[in-house]
Each structure stands twice: as structure tokens, then as C-alpha cells.
Design an enzyme around this catalytic site. Sequence first.
Site, PDB file in Angstrom:
ATOM      1  N   ASP A  44      44.690  30.823  42.275  1.00 49.94           N
ATOM      2  CA  ASP A  44      44.354  30.846  40.801  1.00 49.94           C
ATOM      3  C   ASP A  44      45.371  31.408  39.712  1.00 49.94           C
ATOM      4  O   ASP A  44      45.819  32.311  40.167  1.00 49.94           O
ATOM      5  CB  ASP A  44      44.052  32.214  41.873  1.00 49.94           C
ATOM      6  CG  ASP A  44      43.313  33.506  40.968  1.00 49.94           C
ATOM      7  OD1 ASP A  44      41.659  32.967  40.369  1.00 49.94           O
ATOM      8  OD2 ASP A  44      44.152  34.180  40.099  1.00 49.94           O
ATOM      9  N   TYR A  49      47.828  34.163  31.500  1.00 50.40           N
ATOM     10  CA  TYR A  49      48.712  34.515  32.937  1.00 50.40           C
ATOM     11  C   TYR A  49      49.740  33.865  31.984  1.00 50.40           C
ATOM     12  O   TYR A  49      51.460  33.552  32.135  1.00 50.40           O
ATOM     13  CB  TYR A  49      49.287  33.659  33.763  1.00 50.40           C
ATOM     14  CG  TYR A  49      47.916  35.113  34.833  1.00 50.40           C
ATOM     15  CD1 TYR A  49      47.291  36.020  34.499  1.00 50.40           C
ATOM     16  CD2 TYR A  49      47.130  34.553  35.813  1.00 50.40           C
ATOM     17  CE1 TYR A  49      46.653  36.572  35.372  1.00 50.40           C
ATOM     18  CE2 TYR A  49      46.379  34.780  37.267  1.00 50.40           C
ATOM     19  CZ  TYR A  49      45.636  36.251  36.349  1.00 50.40           C
ATOM     20  OH  TYR A  49      44.889  36.509  37.214  1.00 50.40           O
ATOM     21  N   LYS A  78      40.521  31.697  33.863  1.00 50.69           N
ATOM     22  CA  LYS A  78      39.512  32.997  34.283  1.00 50.69           C
ATOM     23  C   LYS A  78      39.467  33.094  31.913  1.00 50.69           C
ATOM     24  O   LYS A  78      40.287  32.766  31.689  1.00 50.69           O
ATOM     25  CB  LYS A  78      40.486  34.241  34.067  1.00 50.69           C
ATOM     26  CG  LYS A  78      40.848  34.152  35.992  1.00 50.69           C
ATOM     27  CD  LYS A  78      40.885  35.184  36.305  1.00 50.69           C
ATOM     28  CE  LYS A  78      41.334  35.430  37.621  1.00 50.69           C
ATOM     29  NZ  LYS A  78      42.652  34.902  37.949  1.00 50.69           N
ATOM     30  N   HIS A 111      37.410  37.266  33.028  1.00 47.62           N
ATOM     31  CA  HIS A 111      38.296  37.841  33.645  1.00 47.62           C
ATOM     32  C   HIS A 111      37.645  38.931  33.245  1.00 47.62           C
ATOM     33  O   HIS A 111      37.948  39.684  34.631  1.00 47.62           O
ATOM     34  CB  HIS A 111      39.916  37.620  32.853  1.00 47.62           C
ATOM     35  CG  HIS A 111      40.747  38.094  33.650  1.00 47.62           C
ATOM     36  ND1 HIS A 111      42.147  36.947  33.304  1.00 47.62           N
ATOM     37  CD2 HIS A 111      41.478  39.266  34.400  1.00 47.62           C
ATOM     38  CE1 HIS A 111      42.939  37.135  34.215  1.00 47.62           C
ATOM     39  NE2 HIS A 111      42.629  38.383  34.524  1.00 47.62           N
TER      40      HIS A 111
END
Length: 322
Positions: A44, A49, A78, A111
Amino acid sequence: MGPTIKLSSGHEMPQVGFGLWKVDNATCADTVYNAIKAGYRLFDGACDYGNEKECGEGVARAIKDGLVTREELFITSKLWPVFEDGDKVEPACRRSLADWGLEYFDLYLIHFPGALKYVDPAVRYPPGWHYDGKSEIVKSSTPMHVTWASMETLVPKGLAKSIGVSNFQAQLLYDMLRYAKIPPAALQIEHHPYLVQKELLALCKAEGIAVTAYSSFGPASFLEFGFKHAEALVPLMKDDLITSLAGKYGKQPSQILLRWATQRGLAVIPKTSRVEVMSQNLDCTGFDLEQVDLDSITDKDAGIRFNQPSNYFSTDKMWIFG
Ligand code: NAD
């Protein structure tokens, strides 16, 4: 492969996967490689990130070493809010794909709802919440139906096998279900015994939307941000009920928390860099909690949400995200 959840798109999603938030760049490729070696097949990730290149390196190395094939993996990324304008969705997806070194995502999620003003990746990437990179929150006027129409184009183009959303509440889902040509296959939400989300889960079940739980260990993930309401709570791994159930079933408290979620029908995506803990977390579907124990964990619900943007910044504009 462990248990899977059948998505409305027709694709199967592993029920237990590996989360990539806050996996630091220096160790990320090794962490992903080790997780694949430990048996994880779902990863994921997200533009936000800031580690998609390193994640891709770990995947590429595992494929090269013959641990796994691309088809056996299920990779999620996302779309960040600054890319929610209609014409920015596909380029953002393509940028994430290029960083991962992949041709398609198994699942591509919005997201957070609430489009923000576009930030050119040449200016800053990942862009984060603030238009100026410091404190300014600037809205875009793009409504969700426009973003979703662009998300839908990713499927026939072969860039995403399934599309879905994250951090959406019931009313926005109800609205989407009225215009979506491709309904969201999955919803990813914060879910732990302090935030049980009963009604939202019931809605998703009724509408055939698979739900993935994030931050399954509750406050543990948010202590590093100095959230007072996270510090004030008993850590779930030390909670009397959870530790007594760990004793009763001969499992770790973490496995009780993950099994509670998976027995509620959710997918889970715990994150750890410790190899022995990776295997432990993955091994969370091979036993069953009795209904009375599931119910007693569910009864801990306190409606406490940690991952909401307004918790991170002291700006009066963050109310737009709830
Ligand atoms: P988590 O709940 O998986 O982990 C919290 C902390 O617990 C981490 O510090 C981890 O090292 C530790 N931990 C993990 N397994 C453990 C074990 N068995 N025993 C003891 N400690 C353990 O936290 P998370 O990272 O917040 O959530 C998981 C994933 O969900 C993320 O990595 C990310 O992929 C996703 N996520 C998505 C969103 C979103 O907005 N969609 C938000 C947060 C997280």
C-alpha cells in the site's frame, strides 16, 4: 497466497498487505524486498509517502531474484489532493507508475477528498498539503465528480485495474454512487477499536465496496506527531482486554487487533521494518475469535480519529477536510 477479497471490478485483493507510510527512503527497498520474502503480496503506497522509487526498487529486485512475479503482486498507490483537477489525475498516476517502475497499479485510490490547488511536480514532489510548502492551504474548485470521471479513464487505459477512494465518509460515497460509471471498488479508512466505523462499514457492505483498515493499532502510529489525544489513551497493545484475549488465544496483541478487523471482513495493511514482526502480522487470519470477543473489542469504540488533516496543522483552513 492467503485469503483474498473479491472487488467489484472482478479482481482479487489480498486481505493482508503491507503499509508503506513512514517507511524511510534509506531502508525502503530492503523493507519491501524482505516483506515479499516474508510472503506479503499487497503493498500500500502513495505519492505522498515520498518513497515510491525505493518501493519499486524492492519490487524489481524481488522479481529479478525470482521471489515473485508482477502478476502475483497487488500494488496500490494514491492520488494526492493537488492532483484532483480533471487534467492532473492521469499525469499524477503516470508519475507514480514511473517511480515504481510499473505499467499498472492494481488499485489506485483518491487519497483524501477535497481538491487543492495544483502544485507542479517540478516545484515540489511530493507536494504535501501546503501550496507554498509551508503553511498556505489553497483550495481548487474541482468537485469530486470531475476527479472521479478522470479516475475512471485510468481503467480502460490499463493504468489501474481497480479504482477507489480513501478517507471518504458516507455522504460523499452516497453522492459518488449516483454518478460513478465505475463504482469505487475499495474504501481505505482509519479503523481500530477506538474508531469502529460501524455505519460506514454497513454502507460499504450493502454497496459492494471493499474496505481496507489503516492504522489498525490506533494511537501507536500517531505518537510521533505529539498528538495529545493519542498520548492520553492506553496503547492498544497494552490494553487489558486485548492482552487478555492474546493470552486466551495464544497470540500477540497485534494479531488479535488484526484478526478482529479481518473477521469484520476488512483488509489490513500493517507496517513494520522488523522481519519477525512482518511474519507475525501476516499470520493474522489462521485463527478465529469467538463472536463474544469480537463484540467486546467493537464495544471499545470511542469515535476517536487520529489521521485527520486538521490534527497536523494549526491552521484555520484545515476544517475543509473535516
Ligand atoms: P500501523 O497501525 O500499521 O503501525 C503503527 C505502529 O505499530 C508502527 O510504528 C509499527 O512499527 C508498529 N507495529 C507494527 N506491527 C507491530 C507489532 N506486531 N507489534 C508492535 N508494534 C507493531 O500504522 P500505519 O502505518 O498508520 O498504518 C498502516 C498503513 O496504512 C500505512 O503504512 C499506510 O500504507 C496506510 N495508511 C493510509 C492512510 C490513508 O490516509 N489512506 C493513513 C495512514 C496509514
